[in-house]
Scaffold this motif. Structure first.
Motif, PDB file in Angstrom:
ATOM      1  N   LEU A 168      14.364  18.499  -7.147  1.00 29.44           N
ATOM      2  CA  LEU A 168      13.707  17.262  -6.549  1.00 29.44           C
ATOM      3  C   LEU A 168      12.181  17.427  -6.777  1.00 29.44           C
ATOM      4  CD1 LEU A 168      15.249  17.846  -3.148  1.00 29.44           C
ATOM      5  CD2 LEU A 168      15.316  15.845  -4.653  1.00 29.44           C
ATOM      6  N   SER A 169      11.358  18.717  -6.567  1.00 32.32           N
ATOM      7  CA  SER A 169      10.158  18.779  -6.865  1.00 32.32           C
ATOM      8  C   SER A 169       9.672  18.255  -8.378  1.00 32.32           C
ATOM      9  CB  SER A 169       9.602  20.050  -6.583  1.00 32.32           C
ATOM     10  OG  SER A 169       9.816  20.940  -7.458  1.00 32.32           O
ATOM     11  N   GLU A 221      -0.681  12.461  -6.817  1.00 37.94           N
ATOM     12  CA  GLU A 221       0.166  11.495  -6.810  1.00 37.94           C
ATOM     13  C   GLU A 221      -0.292  10.124  -6.884  1.00 37.94           C
ATOM     14  OE1 GLU A 221       3.397  11.900  -3.828  1.00 37.94           O
ATOM     15  OE2 GLU A 221       4.301   9.882  -4.355  1.00 37.94           O
ATOM     16  N   GLY A 233       2.415  12.116   6.561  1.00 31.63           N
ATOM     17  CA  GLY A 233       1.993  11.217   5.354  1.00 31.63           C
ATOM     18  C   GLY A 233       3.195  11.101   4.411  1.00 31.63           C
ATOM     19  N   LEU A 234       4.452  11.187   4.920  1.00 32.13           N
ATOM     20  CA  LEU A 234       5.429  11.144   4.099  1.00 32.13           C
ATOM     21  C   LEU A 234       6.317   9.856   4.214  1.00 32.13           C
ATOM     22  CD1 LEU A 234       6.796  14.784   4.672  1.00 32.13           C
ATOM     23  CD2 LEU A 234       5.596  13.723   2.615  1.00 32.13           C
ATOM     24  N   GLY A 283       9.736   8.745  -3.773  1.00 28.50           N
ATOM     25  CA  GLY A 283       8.401   7.936  -3.331  1.00 28.50           C
ATOM     26  C   GLY A 283       8.336   8.107  -1.727  1.00 28.50           C
ATOM     27  N   ARG A 284       7.021   7.803  -1.124  1.00 21.47           N
ATOM     28  CA  ARG A 284       7.097   7.691   0.115  1.00 21.47           C
ATOM     29  C   ARG A 284       7.420   6.498   0.840  1.00 21.47           C
ATOM     30  NH1 ARG A 284       3.409  11.847   0.587  1.00 21.47           N
ATOM     31  NH2 ARG A 284       3.611  12.238  -1.743  1.00 21.47           N
ATOM     32  N   PHE A 328       0.959  18.544  -5.929  1.00 21.52           N
ATOM     33  CA  PHE A 328       2.063  18.960  -6.618  1.00 21.52           C
ATOM     34  C   PHE A 328       2.114  20.199  -7.302  1.00 21.52           C
ATOM     35  CE2 PHE A 328       1.767  14.730  -5.423  1.00 21.52           C
ATOM     36  CZ  PHE A 328       3.150  14.467  -5.100  1.00 21.52           C
ATOM     37  N   VAL A 375      10.923  15.879 -10.104  1.00 19.87           N
ATOM     38  CA  VAL A 375      11.155  14.466 -10.444  1.00 19.87           C
ATOM     39  C   VAL A 375       9.857  13.784 -10.113  1.00 19.87           C
ATOM     40  CG1 VAL A 375      12.641  12.332  -9.776  1.00 19.87           C
ATOM     41  CG2 VAL A 375      13.576  14.810  -9.229  1.00 19.87           C
ATOM     42  N   VAL A 376       8.736  14.483  -9.445  1.00 18.74           N
ATOM     43  CA  VAL A 376       7.572  13.921  -8.886  1.00 18.74           C
ATOM     44  C   VAL A 376       6.769  13.343 -10.148  1.00 18.74           C
ATOM     45  CG1 VAL A 376       5.713  14.121  -7.571  1.00 18.74           C
ATOM     46  CG2 VAL A 376       7.654  15.562  -7.087  1.00 18.74           C
ATOM     47  N   PHE A 426       1.545  21.159  -1.728  1.00 18.54           N
ATOM     48  CA  PHE A 426       2.360  19.814  -2.002  1.00 18.54           C
ATOM     49  C   PHE A 426       1.387  18.747  -2.207  1.00 18.54           C
ATOM     50  CE2 PHE A 426       3.889  16.203   0.250  1.00 18.54           C
ATOM     51  CZ  PHE A 426       5.004  15.756  -0.826  1.00 18.54           C
ATOM     52  N   LEU A 456       9.896  16.648   2.150  1.00 14.49           N
ATOM     53  CA  LEU A 456       8.711  16.674   1.174  1.00 14.49           C
ATOM     54  C   LEU A 456       9.109  16.560  -0.025  1.00 14.49           C
ATOM     55  CD1 LEU A 456       6.481  19.919   2.184  1.00 14.49           C
ATOM     56  CD2 LEU A 456       6.056  17.623   2.708  1.00 14.49           C
ATOM     57  N   ALA A 457      10.234  17.174  -0.663  1.00 14.62           N
ATOM     58  CA  ALA A 457      10.961  17.120  -1.835  1.00 14.62           C
ATOM     59  C   ALA A 457      11.249  15.486  -2.066  1.00 14.62           C
ATOM     60  CB  ALA A 457      11.880  18.161  -1.999  1.00 14.62           C
ATOM     61  N   VAL A 458      11.884  15.096  -1.060  1.00 15.44           N
ATOM     62  CA  VAL A 458      12.494  13.634  -1.240  1.00 15.44           C
ATOM     63  C   VAL A 458      11.433  12.699  -1.457  1.00 15.44           C
ATOM     64  CG1 VAL A 458      13.881  11.681  -0.031  1.00 15.44           C
ATOM     65  CG2 VAL A 458      14.694  14.165   0.063  1.00 15.44           C
ATOM     66  N   ALA A 459      10.630  12.848  -0.572  1.00 10.38           N
ATOM     67  CA  ALA A 459       9.408  11.977  -0.478  1.00 10.38           C
ATOM     68  C   ALA A 459       8.628  12.035  -1.789  1.00 10.38           C
ATOM     69  CB  ALA A 459       8.463  12.244   0.430  1.00 10.38           C
ATOM     70  N   ALA A 460       8.634  13.140  -2.270  1.00 15.21           N
ATOM     71  CA  ALA A 460       7.982  13.363  -3.547  1.00 15.21           C
ATOM     72  C   ALA A 460       8.751  12.719  -4.820  1.00 15.21           C
ATOM     73  CB  ALA A 460       7.986  15.109  -3.767  1.00 15.21           C
ATOM     74  N   SER A 461      10.139  12.860  -4.522  1.00 15.41           N
ATOM     75  CA  SER A 461      10.939  12.280  -5.718  1.00 15.41           C
ATOM     76  C   SER A 461      11.190  10.766  -5.589  1.00 15.41           C
ATOM     77  CB  SER A 461      12.131  13.281  -5.697  1.00 15.41           C
ATOM     78  OG  SER A 461      12.862  13.394  -4.758  1.00 15.41           O
ATOM     79  N   ILE A 499       0.829  -0.932  -0.037  1.00 20.65           N
ATOM     80  CA  ILE A 499       0.051   0.034   0.167  1.00 20.65           C
ATOM     81  C   ILE A 499       0.804   1.373  -0.021  1.00 20.65           C
ATOM     82  CG2 ILE A 499      -1.692   1.200   1.254  1.00 20.65           C
ATOM     83  CD1 ILE A 499      -2.505  -1.376   2.297  1.00 20.65           C
ATOM     84  N   GLU A 500       0.391   2.174  -0.851  1.00 19.40           N
ATOM     85  CA  GLU A 500       1.150   3.446  -0.804  1.00 19.40           C
ATOM     86  C   GLU A 500       0.025   4.348  -0.568  1.00 19.40           C
ATOM     87  OE1 GLU A 500       5.019   4.939  -2.726  1.00 19.40           O
ATOM     88  OE2 GLU A 500       3.421   5.828  -4.030  1.00 19.40           O
ATOM     89  N   GLU A 501       0.283   5.111   0.463  1.00 19.79           N
ATOM     90  CA  GLU A 501      -0.645   6.396   0.629  1.00 19.79           C
ATOM     91  C   GLU A 501       0.001   7.465   0.365  1.00 19.79           C
ATOM     92  OE1 GLU A 501      -2.242   6.306   4.425  1.00 19.79           O
ATOM     93  OE2 GLU A 501      -3.746   7.677   4.042  1.00 19.79           O
ATOM     94  N   ASN A 559       3.725   3.379   5.252  1.00 21.10           N
ATOM     95  CA  ASN A 559       2.334   3.308   4.741  1.00 21.10           C
ATOM     96  C   ASN A 559       1.484   2.432   5.502  1.00 21.10           C
ATOM     97  OD1 ASN A 559       2.064   4.721   2.384  1.00 21.10           O
ATOM     98  ND2 ASN A 559       3.995   3.717   1.664  1.00 21.10           N
TER      99      ASN A 559
END
Ligand code: ATP
Ligand code: ATP
Ligand code: MG
Ligand code: MG
Lengths: 486, 278, 339, 337, 328
Positions: free
Chosen positions: D26-27, A366, B223-224, B140-141, D298, D29-30, D295, B133-138, A359-361, B227
């Motif tokens: 970084l942002s 996204e 939420g980063l 993945g969480r 995005f 790459v999403v 965020f 936030l940025a790392v999680a975004a890039s 699961i990925e929340e 899961n």
């Protein structure tokens, strides 16, 4: 406390209050109250349409004629007439966002006289009037004034409607203030609210707590357990109602292994523990049987076979798929406990047949991007429709090619054809047959797991009256129907 | 026994009282949670048991149950591995990297040192949460991305600490004496500098584990991080939010757990610091 | 006598980074030689550059200008590795014994470090060698597994000296080896240094601000003032007849115990404070505090020049204008002139 | 002096640029498509594509980067997709709320950590000291978000003493915006009740921020003060016949200030981080919440803006501290002079 | 008699019980004299000196009696002692840089000594501070008054310390190793200054030092301490020229470096001074004493008069031997 002010805790801050773009509940909170629509429908019986800005309408093949109400004015004082209708629809279709999909079969709009407007559709459609019950009417002067960008900038943060409430101010990050339009053509209840504050409270727990603590008069999307508890405490009563949503619905990716295998999907559908979902809704839900809820006009669901947990069948299907011990990933939009729970149930159900679910929340965008770009096998969302009568709208965004929510990339030409044909059929019985076929196509493909069909539960303080659930909007705010009991 | 050591021990003994042993006990328990959760947790941490949904604490469920009827105590026990494990990993990785980096910078001096420290400055200015936030975004969480982003903002602290210590220590007479003896730079670093730096680093590491735990759980809360249904503590709190009014235990126990753990590490760090004799 | 360690016109300039660049010339063109078996004493006020000179001599610092020769070879530009054979013969003892021993290492570890560093493998003979060295410096029956903080200052200085002796060096540079110690312990260390020299024929470069100690141990004395050597010569001569007004002031400031007990003598009390190396006066560096200062002293820097056999003085007036006072001071110091 | 300031500012700008570059890449790459969000759920693919083009989201990353950086140099932080406004306009709206929260927290933090440290340092090892030490230990371990929720639970939910969140009592009308700081604005409007209202709303969020920092800060301040206690000048002061109060307040405190200041600088960095959590929990309409919500969809620009703004805040604080050191401690070379 | 100390004991609590760092010592200080306390490091000199001003470490326990001008000072409340401290008893210390507060200007710190005792208002105190600086022979006192400690030289700092100690006009000055950290030339300046001030201000000075040269120069009477006890106490002249206690003699002899033929062994005291908690029994000096006899190891020598001095030794040195020993 000031009894004339009504505070509504909204789940988010609008990105725009442009009726041509409004998309989500917290945007509709403003547009639905500030603007009026040509027709309305009976919340208690959605098959019944009611006059609003239009007093009469009739269909002749592809042509619909609407007679408009006399003496209606916008909040800025300008009168409402046929030009406004034309401007609204032309603009909406040009922009192509928001609720435009409800009326995208319109070919042209003609002003017959100030009080009469004629709408041509591309093909005959029986649903135009009912779908127009969602389309907010704006003033042509406003469009003309900002014609460079179709008024996109202006409408995005200003509003001039004919509706029961007028836009006053938008304090970014905090609230939008509305005031009652006492020149409104409609009828307010005995003690309406003069001022409405639409507060943005992104956090569901905070909405619940604020509602219970008296900060708010009403809140949307209160977490179910909290809603049930609050509704049961003294000073509150519970409003329960049907809604159009299958909530949560698990979309399976038709393109990415292992969910591209129909038997595998079937195994998941059969393995899923529906009773856990119903229990998590504390019994206020039933198991879905297809895309269209039973009470929807012409719903095929009544006779449809129940979808039941059947581990043996699931194991058999899995064996047939040859994908034992498969692993799949599931993307869950963050912020909805029900979604997260459904994913957890899927995980534990799948585990029973030896399938691993990760699961990925993640934030909505996204999460849906993950499945659309084949990085994820499933995605969880509500499966809904804003139209009170037009069942094809259940399909358009969710199962047709290019539909935004068709995240699993479901495609079936038969369904495409059926959906195209349905609105042209005038006989309800015949439509029901076609609808049944359409629903079966989706069910048979095992494209989606309808984990539950919960009821909408809204705890209303005893000091407030008049709240009614709009079955198509899940949670709605018809401020003009609300009144103070104090 | 010389006067000075006796004197120090005397000072250490008083203010600590029973707190430090208590903190050590907590750490032992946490270690057990981490290594043998299966022996300690009475229930499966993930399996759903809808009949027991949201039950208050009882003998069967010490910390109550969650929305899936899962035993919160068991989840907390299993969660130690994730929350504390990641915190420890972050701090260790940062310390390791920071020590090497800081030592190189401190020994190199001159423009190399300058450049290395400018880089550290840059990381220092970087807002932690934004980076996360940025790392999680890039990438993945997940806990791995949490670990990565926190390590990225954590190591400069060690680099600075170690560099400062190395600069300070390398001027100390005993290092000068070693240099006069002809001892090589590497040996000086290893034998005459690092042991003294290590003391500071140890204190810092211990205290930081608590801070890192709070940071990890905070990111999970936003939420980063982990899961569902991973029983990570921050995630438990995040999940508990929807049941706040109905199930206080859901919020209270994981939070208390974080607090106790972080406090225990703080206490031990403090004890280490005073043993160092300030 | 062949020079073992030779400093040729050595200069060291520190650049202070903070608060705008400011150069501090800690050592300004000093030449000094230590011969085999000789003890050279270096005295001077705090901050005059003694320790800097010692660190230069030990190659712990690189000179800004000038050359350093060891046993005739130029070691100025040598790298750490090249220095190793030199270091074996050139050892150091520092001021604060506790600080100059690694407090995390046992005495045994401290003592074996010189052997390890220079690749000398004694194997099982090592403990015996360590014990031998320690008893040589008067530390018989030392528990070598103890850590430095468990010893007293005097004991630690003995250990430090034992370590310096481990490689049987030719010369030891000792920067204030006694000044951190209790006066009653100082004598022990001075005696030890003398004892070692008698036994081992070692050379010393001993740095101190205690004229008594220097006068006692040194063959030759160099007096430093503000980065430069202002007087140099045989110890007995300098003590008996200082020629530079600064040396005279130094000697006069601290007479012998016997003289002091008489309380009748008069000292030259230097006015003003030790100068700041970041702000060097023009001409003779000492002129602002000199009671003999003339105009020429303000204008022209006196070179260090030979005034008589073996004696160098950097003063315009020496020896003619200062010799008489020097003699007087030499005697007053011993309590001979007064009463 | 000017020279030093210029150098520091230049370095600060460099750091900001670096932060902007890093966050930008970084942002991006999403794997998410903000245009889809903008277009809305039921929009057709063509509409989405149109929006993508409009916002330049379909251009190559390098091109987007260049145009973003070019804008940045001009002071243009780009547009927010979520709010459909320029980020600068949004910041003007949200920043005051954050600044107010931070300032109030900071003042509380300074005052409290100082008083507690003084209290503890009065008799190190005593009862009060022991209690404060324990509290600070626990305080450092409290997760901020959890504390926020717990405070809400007690003070709003159970006791009804304090509001749940937001900046101002809902049903009252807020003072006209002048500075954006509610406390100031309400005073400017001459409304004490408005002032009281905003104070009430500030209590829980700032408390949440403060508790954790306070714990760390008090520990450091206490250690600094106790360290001063063993300094020789304290003995001198006692030898002069000064009383303990004078010694503490006149002599020790100022000496302890430098290390405390250093700690405070670090603390401010943490504060900036915590503010996002606190704003999310308390629905505080500041840049933390703004960036967090952006965020979620995005919406890049606000996130980069937050990074830049908070880094700038950190740089400025550092600069201020550097200027303060020589004032507090004359031994520190007053820079550049 | 300005000060009378009786049975002063200063102890510290240790796991094994209480340990006395100063062990029941008694002495008197006469008005106008320079009373010197000497002894090795750790012998309790500073503790004794500080306890007179009530500045012993807070962790210590003090007993006995300290009467200053017929007032008991020991174990009085701090608030009361404060009136005496600075006002009637001035203090100076070894490390002037550390002993001055780095963040306040010199003048301010001196003025404080006056305002603390209500002797002047702020403005007056500032003026008097400049006067005091002038009095301790600081050139340009106005500038120095506004300077910070780190901005002036070590010698000036010690002068400023003296100015501060004497600002409120005390009659007793306790100086704990005031010259130890200074260069010889500065040390000389300081000794001259103290002598002048003593004359001008009619001071009584208690000087703590282990520099025998300084002692020889300034002492009227000398108290020799060893391991927390009094070894010998008496007029400077007898103690300097005819030390009767072997420890005093050894101390004196070891200081005679200039009198020793160059390169010959100095007279060193063997062994190490015992630290607190490691004091030998009976005569505490016996392990290092060159004249030790059996009795020294078993019985503690009482303090008794011996040729003009008070002394605690079983086997004092005859004065003729002593004189030759110390070259007098
Ligand atoms: N690493 C350095 N950087 C800058 N300046 C230095 C450095 N080392 C020494 N100095 C300066 O050089 C001058 C001479 O210092 P040095 O330590 O050699 O004096 P010293 O004669 O040994 O004094 P002391 O008797 O106090 O030990 C001093 O003014 C000192 O401030
Ligand atoms: N605060 C303290 N706590 C514990 N022991 C102390 C303390 N202060 C002093 N002592 C002990 O008391 C003894 C005497 O100390 P004191 O400072 O009086 O010696 P001293 O004769 O002045 O020595 P020095 O010449 O080194 O100044 C020492 O052994 C020291 O260890
Ligand atoms: Mg030196
Ligand atoms: Mg002392």
């Amino acid at each position: 406390q000031d009894p004339a002010t009504f505070v509504y805790a909204d789940a988010g801050e609008p990105s725009t209050i442009d009726p041509a773009k409004a998309n989500v509940n917290w945007e509709f909170t403003v547009t639905r109250n500030v603007y009026d629509r040509l027709v309305d429908f009976d919340l208690d019986d959605p098959s019944k349409l009611l006059p609003a800005l239009a007093t009469q309408w009739k269909q002749e093949g592809t042509a619909w004629t609407f007679t408009l109400r006399e003496g209606v004015t916008f909040h800025d004082g300008s009168p409402f007439d046929a030009n406004d209708v034309k401007a609204t629809l032309d603009r909406l279709l040009k922009i192509g966002q928001g609720q435009a999909y409800l009326v995208d079969d319109i070919a042209s709009v003609t002003v017959v006289d100030p009080k009469t407007v004629r709408i041509e559709t591309k093909a005959p459609t029986v649903f135009l009037a009912s779908n127009l019950s969602r389309i907010e009417m704006i003033a042509d002067e406003d469009v003309a004034k900002h014609k460079d960008d179709l008024g996109e900038a202006w409408f995005s943060e200003n509003a001039n409607g004919t509706g029961p409430y007028a836009f006053v101010a938008w304090t970014r990050g905090t609230q939008i203030e509305l005031k009652r339009n006492d020149k409104w053509w409609g009828k307010f209840p005995a003690k309406p609210f003069d001022r409405v504050l639409d507060r943005f409270v992104a956090d569901g727990a905070n909405r619940a707590r604020g509602l219970e603590g008296g900060e708010f008069d009403l809140a949307n999307f209160v977490p179910l357990d909290e809603a049930l508890r609050i509704g049961g405490t003294s000073g509150f009563h519970m409003i329960e109602g049907n809604n159009l949503w299958a909530w949560p619905a698990i979309y399976l990716n038709m393109d990415l292994a292992p969910t591209n295998n129909k038997d595998f999907r079937n195994a998941l559908v059969k393995a899923f523990d529906y009773s856990a979902m119903v229990q998590s809704f504390q019994g206020r839900a039933e198991v879905g049987r297809g895309p269209i809820p039973a009470w929807f006009p012409g719903s095929p669901e009544k006779g449809a076979p129940e979808i039941k947990t059947d581990l043996d069948a699931a194991k058999a299907a899995l064996a047939a798929s040859g994908l034992a011990n498969a692993t799949m990933k599931c993307s869950v939009p963050a912020g909805f406990p029900e979604f997260r729970f459904a994913a957890t149930v899927l995980q534990s159900s799948a585990a029973q047949i030896g399938v691993t679910v990760e699961i990925e929340e993640a934030p909505f965008v996204e999460a849906i991007t993950a499945i659309k770009t084949d990085k994820s096998n499933c995605f969880i969302l509500g499966n809904a429709n804003l139209s009170p009568q037009d069942a094809t709208k259940f399909f358009s965004a969710h199962y047709l090619k290019g539909g935004f929510y068709n995240s699993g990339k479901f495609f079936d030409q038969r369904l495409q054809d059926l959906v195209a044909k349905l609105p042209t059929v005038e006989d309800p019985a015949e439509r029901a047959v076609l609808l049944k076929q359409a629903a079966e196509i989706v069910v048979d493909a095992h494209a989606i797991i309808w984990t539950a069909r919960p009821k909408t539960v809204v705890p209303e303080p005893d000091r407030i009256g008049g709240y009614r659930i709009d079955p198509a909007e899940y949670i709605n705010a018809r401020f003009w129907e609300l009144y103070s009991k104090e | 026994m010389s006067v000075s050591t006796e004197f120090k021990r005397h000072r250490l003994a008083r203010p600590k009282g029973i707190l430090t042993p208590l903190a050590l006990l907590v750490v032992v328990v946490l270690a057990a949670f981490t290594l043998l959760p299966g022996l300690i947790a009475p229930h499966d941490p993930v399996a759903l048991a809808m009949a027991d949904r949201l039950k208050p604490p009882s003998l069967a469920h010490w910390f109550g149950t969650d929305e899936g009827g899962r035993d919160i105590f068991s989840r907390v026990v299993y969660g130690t591995r994730y929350s504390l494990g990641v915190a420890v990993a972050i701090v260790f990785a940062s310390a390791l990297f920071g020590v090497v980096y800081g030592a190189v910078s401190g020994m190199a001096r001159g423009w190399v040192d300058n450049l290395l420290m400018r880089i550290v400055d840059l990381f220092f200015g970087f807002p932690a949460l934004v980076l996360a936030l940025a790392v999680a975004a890039s990438i993945g969480r997940g806990l791995d991305s949490v670990a990565l982003s926190l390590a990225i903002i954590w190591w400069p602290g060690y680099a600075r600490l170690v560099r400062g210590e190395v600069l300070r220590l390398r001027e100390r007479p005993h290092v000068e004496a070693a240099r006069a003896l002809g001892v090589s730079d590497l040996t000086i670093l290893r034998r005459h500098i690092i042991p003294f730096v290590a003391q500071e680093v140890n204190v810092r590491v211990t205290t930081d584990i608590g801070y890192a735990l709070v940071a990890v759980t905070a990111l999970s809360f936003l939420g980063l991080g982990a899961n569902s249904p991973t029983p990570e503590w921050g995630l438990l709190i995040r999940d508990s939010r929807s049941y706040f009014g109905s199930a206080w235990w859901y919020l209270v126990f994981p939070g208390t757990m974080i607090m106790i753990t972080a406090t225990a590490f703080s206490l031990i760090g403090d004890a280490l610091a005073s043993r160092r004799g300030v | 006598m062949a020079a073992l360690l030779e400093l040729e016109n050595i200069t060291k300039t520190f650049t202070q980074k903070r608060g705008g660049k400011r150069d501090v010339q800690a050592v300004a063109g000093v030449s000094l030689a230590v011969s085999k078996g000789e003890t050279v004493g270096l005295v001077g006020e705090s901050g005059c550059g003694k320790s800097t000179l010692a660190r230069l001599a030990l190659k712990l610092l690189n000179p800004t200008a000038g050359r350093i020769l060891f046993d005739g070879a130029d070691i100025t530009g040598m790298s750490g590795r090249q220095m190793l054979p030199v270091r074996r013969r050139l050892q150091a003892v520092f001021q604060d014994p506790l600080a100059s021993l690694n407090s995390r290492m046992t005495i045994a570890e401290i003592m074996r470090e010189p052997f390890d560093t220079h690749g000398i493998r004694l194997g099982t003979g090592l403990p015996a060698r360590i014990r031998e060295l320690l008893s040589f410096v008067g530390m018989e029956n030392t528990d070598i597994q103890k850590l430095p903080p468990q010893f007293s200052g005097g004991q630690l200085q003995r250990i430090a000296i034992a370590r310096a002796l481990a490689l049987e060096p030719d010369i030891i540079v000792a920067d204030e080896p006694t000044s951190a110690l209790d006066p009653s312990i100082q004598a022990q260390i001075v005696n030890l240094l003398l004892f070692i020299q008698r036994k081992r024929k070692i050379s010393y470069l001993i740095i101190s601000h205690d004229l008594d100690v220097i006068g006692h141990v040194a063959d030759r004395i160099a007096v430093m003032y503000l980065g430069t050597v202002i007087e140099q010569g045989p110890a007995d001569q300098i003590m008996a007849r200082p020629l530079h007004p600064y040396t005279q002031a130094l000697l006069s400031a601290a007479p012998t115990l016997a003289a002091r007990r008489q309380r009748g003598w008069k000292r030259i009390v230097l006015q003003g404070d030790p100068p700041n190396p970041a702000n060097v006066p023009s001409g003779c560096r000492f002129h602002p505090r000199c009671h003999l200062a003339r105009d020429i002293c303000r204008l022209i820097t006196p070179p260090l020049r030979a005034v008589e056999d073996g004696r160098l003085v950097a003063c315009h007036l020496a020896p003619d204008g200062t010799a008489a006072i020097g003699v007087e001071i030499g005697r007053a110091r011993k309590g001979e002139a007064a009463a | 002096m000017m020279n030093f300031l210029m150098k520091r500012l230049a370095w600060g700008v460099l750091v900001l640029l670096a932060v902007a570059v890093i966050t930008f890449f970084l942002s991006r790459v999403v794997p998410a498509d903000p245009a889809a969000f903008l277009a809305g759920q039921n929009a057709s693919e063509a509409t989405v594509q149109r929006i993508r083009t409009e916002h330049g989201l379909d251009r190559p990353m390098a091109e987007q980067f260049v145009s973003y950086m070019a804008g940045l140099v001009r002071g243009d932080l780009g547009d927010s997709i979520r709010t459909r406004r320029s980020v600068s306009a949004d910041l003007a709206q949200y920043l005051p709320a954050t600044i107010e929260l931070l300032l109030v927290s900071f003042v509380i933090y300074l005052g409290a950590s100082f008083s507690l440290a003084v209290l503890a340092a009065k008799k190190p090892g005593g009862m009060v000291d022991g209690f404060i030490r324990l509290m600070t230990m626990i305080g450092t371990g409290i997760p901020v978000f959890w504390l926020g929720m717990t405070l809400q639970f007690f003070f709003f939910y159970k006791l009804h003493w304090l509001p749940l969140g937001a900046r101002f009592p809902i049903r009252e009308s807020a003072p006209p915006v002048v500075t954006g700081l509610m406390l100031v604005d309400s005073l400017l409007a001459g409304s004490l009740s408005a002032f009281a209202g905003s104070v009430k709303h500030l209590v829980l969020p700032s408390l949440t921020i403060v508790v954790n920092l306070l714990a760390v800060g008090t520990r450091l301040s206490r250690a600094a003060l106790i360290q001063e206690q063993s300094r020789l000048y304290v003995r001198t002061a006692r030898g002069k016949g000064l009383g303990p109060r004078t010694i503490l307040y006149k002599h020790m405190l100022r000496n302890a200030l430098s290390p405390i200041l250093t700690a405070t600088t670090m603390q401010f960095g943490y504060m900036i981080s915590w503010v996002i959590l606190v704003e999310v929990i308390f629905d505080w309409p500041g840049i933390g919440l703004y960036a967090y919500q952006s965020f979620q969809v995005f919406d890049y620009s606000p996130v980069i803006a937050l990074a830049i703004v908070s880094t700038a805040g950190f740089v400025i604080i550092n600069l201020v501290m550097d200027l303060l050191y020589p004032i507090i401690d004359p031994r520190v070379q007053s820079v550049g002079s | 008699m300005i000060l009378s100390v009786r049975d002063l004991a200063i102890g510290f609590r240790r796991p094994g019980g209480e340990l006395n760092a100063v062990d029941r010592i008694s002495f008197d200080v006469e008005q106008g004299e320079t009373f010197v306390i000497i002894g090795e490091s750790g012998s309790g000199k500073s503790l004794t000196g500080m306890s007179i001003a009530g500045l012993q470490p807070q962790t210590s326990f003090v007993s006995g009696s300290i009467r200053f001008k017929d007032r008991e000072l020991l174990n009085r409340p701090d608030a009361e002692l404060r009136k005496t401290r600075g006002r009637e008893i001035g203090l100076i210390y070894q490390d002037p840089l550390g002993s001055l507060n780095p963040v306040w200007p010199i003048g301010n710190q001196i003025a404080e000594a006056l305002t603390a005792h209500g002797l002047a208002n702020r403005a007056d105190a500032a003026k008097r501070a400049v006067e005091m600086l002038d009095r301790v022979r600081i050139p340009d006192p106005v500038r120095v008054a506004s300077a910070y400690p780190h901005e002036i030289s070590g010698g000036m700092r010690q002068r400023a310390m003296i100015a501060m100690a004497l600002a409120a006009g005390p009659s007793l000055l306790i100086a704990d190793e005031p010259t130890t950290a200074l260069d010889v030339t500065i040390k000389a300046q300081m000794l001259e200054l103290l002598a002048e001030l003593k004359r001008e201000m009619d001071l009584t000075i208690i000087l703590i030092t282990h520099d025998m040269g300084v002692v020889a120069e300034v002492a009227n009477r000398i108290l020799v301490m060893y391991a927390g006890r009094i070894a010998e106490i008496g007029p400077a002249d007898s103690i300097m020229r005819r030390p009767a206690h072997p420890y005093t003699a050894a101390l004196m002899a070891s200081a005679m470096i200039s009198e020793t033929t160059p390169k010959h062994d100095l007279n060193a005291i063997v062994g190490v001074a015992p630290g607190l908690g490691a004091f030998p029994s009976a005569c505490r000096f016996h392990p290092r004493c060159p004249m030790v006899q059996d009795g020294c190891r078993t019985t503690e020598p009482p303090k008794r008069p011996f040729g003009g001095v008070q002394l605690a030794c079983h086997h004092p040195i005859a004065s003729a031997d002593a004189a030759s020993l110390v070259g007098a």
